[in-house]
Design an enzyme around this catalytic site. Structure first.
Site, PDB file in Angstrom:
ATOM      1  CE  LYS A   1      18.635 -56.326   5.803  1.00 46.11           C
ATOM      2  NZ  LYS A   1      18.764 -57.548   6.597  1.00 46.11           N
TER       3      LYS A   1
ATOM      4  CG  ASP B   1      22.326 -54.653   6.482  1.00 49.69           C
ATOM      5  OD1 ASP B   1      23.148 -55.378   5.888  1.00 49.69           O
ATOM      6  OD2 ASP B   1      21.579 -55.055   7.393  1.00 49.69           O
TER       7      ASP B   1
HETATM    8  O1  C5P Z   1      26.975 -52.829  10.310  1.00 48.14           O
HETATM    9  P1  C5P Z   1      25.909 -52.971  11.339  1.00 48.14           P
HETATM   10  O2  C5P Z   1      25.969 -51.879  12.369  1.00 48.14           O
HETATM   11  O3  C5P Z   1      24.551 -53.145  10.773  1.00 48.14           O
HETATM   12  O4  C5P Z   1      26.244 -54.328  12.106  1.00 48.14           O
HETATM   13  C1  C5P Z   1      25.732 -54.586  13.382  1.00 48.14           C
HETATM   14  C2  C5P Z   1      26.516 -55.722  13.998  1.00 48.14           C
HETATM   15  O5  C5P Z   1      26.234 -56.949  13.319  1.00 48.14           O
HETATM   16  C3  C5P Z   1      28.021 -55.592  13.935  1.00 48.14           C
HETATM   17  O6  C5P Z   1      28.519 -54.822  14.995  1.00 48.14           O
HETATM   18  C4  C5P Z   1      28.459 -57.045  14.043  1.00 48.14           C
HETATM   19  O7  C5P Z   1      28.390 -57.483  15.386  1.00 48.14           O
HETATM   20  C5  C5P Z   1      27.371 -57.772  13.279  1.00 48.14           C
HETATM   21  N1  C5P Z   1      27.751 -57.987  11.874  1.00 48.14           N
HETATM   22  C6  C5P Z   1      28.722 -58.939  11.584  1.00 48.14           C
HETATM   23  N2  C5P Z   1      29.094 -59.134  10.286  1.00 48.14           N
HETATM   24  C7  C5P Z   1      28.522 -58.446   9.274  1.00 48.14           C
HETATM   25  C8  C5P Z   1      27.513 -57.494   9.541  1.00 48.14           C
HETATM   26  C9  C5P Z   1      27.158 -57.292  10.868  1.00 48.14           C
HETATM   27  O8  C5P Z   1      29.250 -59.600  12.491  1.00 48.14           O
HETATM   28  N3  C5P Z   1      28.933 -58.665   8.024  1.00 48.14           N
END
Ligand code: C5P
Length: 310
Positions: free
Chosen positions: A17, A145
């Protein structure tokens, strides 16, 4: 028993994406930031093949640096398979094979696509037949995501990015992607954004951030006009990503000089997404950038989310 539950292997393809708009709000106690984003799924895919096995195993191909992709429980596809097994009381494991095309740690949701594909593949292989609402719920537990990689198309994401609403998008948008040898850590980029904002906060008395996707972004998508969309591209994470990787700013400038309508860091970067005025223009931009030694990819959006390949 469904067809898929009798199959020896299930092959699922899930897209990477681009965030055509990414507004980042405050950081919550769980460490996640409030988002208002628009995702577009593009024609760069992760392929996941699931086969019956007693244990949970994983192989990965298609990456230069295999050490960059963990094969244990740190891998999101592995976590997805185990989460589905425990949620459905499935006994036994699965042998997952991942064929990667989306850049690793590139800001295009490659790991999230692997997780979404693994959920769909194991659901079909094991015949667990979960509803799409239940799959979405499991996906959101795996990462912000992951629901979008299931969903695909063009969608507005709120909450942590996991609460989705489809966005109307007409026609196709052509993108040239400039990838990078070295990835960026998503948490590190979010942390950098917090630090940059804290520094600015000492100097400026900004009003609170409005966390809505601006109307011009939605209008541009609805019109199918890449000129309008190029003017509306925005990513709050871009200054933080450029702080970590200043060289990436050059890629955006070079892309625009080569004829792209606009350019943006994709998600937390460092991949750069250059929006072009149709397929021919994208090929021209790609050829021009190749002359300066990079190896850009031409993709288009929007494409569907995780799908079983017959
Ligand atoms: O959810 P995902 O594992 O992809 O997110 C990775 C990191 O990105 C999270 O641990 C966080 O530090 C950051 N993040 C965030 N806010 C979001 C999505 C991701 O701070 N909405």
């Amino acid at each position: 028993m469904s067809f898929a539950a009798t199959a020896e292997a299930v092959h699922v393809r899930a897209p990477g994406k681009i965030n055509v708009y990414l507004g980042v709000g405050d950081r919550h106690e769980d460490g996640y930031h409030a988002l208002a984003t628009v995702f577009q799924a593009v024609s760069l895919y992760e392929d996941v093949i699931a086969r019956h096995a007693d244990e949970f195993t994983l192989t990965v191909s298609g990456v230069d640096d295999t050490a960059a992709v963990p094969l244990d429980d740190r891998n999101l596809a592995m976590r997805a398979a185990k989460l589905l097994a425990s949620a459905t009381d499935h006994r036994g494991g699965v042998a997952l094979e991942i064929r990667k095309s989306v850049p690793v740690a590139g800001g295009m949701g490659g790991g999230s696509a692997d997780a979404a594909a693994a959920l769909v593949a194991c659901d079909a292989l094991w015949g667990t037949g979960l509803s799409s609402a239940r799959l979405h719920e499991l996906a959101a537990r795996l990462g912000a995501d992951v629901p979008f990689a299931l969903h695909g198309g063009t969608a507005v994401g709120t909450g942590r990015g996991d609460q989705l609403n489809p966005a109307l998008a007409r026609g196709r948008f052509d993108w040239v992607l400039v990838t990078s040898d070295r990835g960026l850590s998503t948490p590190a980029v979010y942390q950098r954004l917090d630090a940059l904002r804290a520094e600015e906060g000492a100097l400026a008395d900004d009003p609170p951030l409005s966390l809505d996707v601006p109307i011009p972004v939605l209008q541009a998508l609805r019109s199918g006009d890449p000129v309008l969309l190029a003017a509306a591209l925005h990513n709050d994470l871009q200054p933080a990503a450029l702080h970590e990787r200043p060289d990436v700013a050059d890629a955006i400038e070079e892309g625009i000089r080569a004829g792209a309508l606009g350019g943006i860091v994709s998600g937390s970067g460092p991949t750069v997404a250059l929006l072009c005025d149709g397929p021919e223009s994208a090929q021209d931009v790609q050829s021009t950038l190749r002359l300066s030694g990079s190896d850009p990819l031409h993709v288009h959006g929007a494409v569907p989310g995780a799908r079983i390949i017959p």
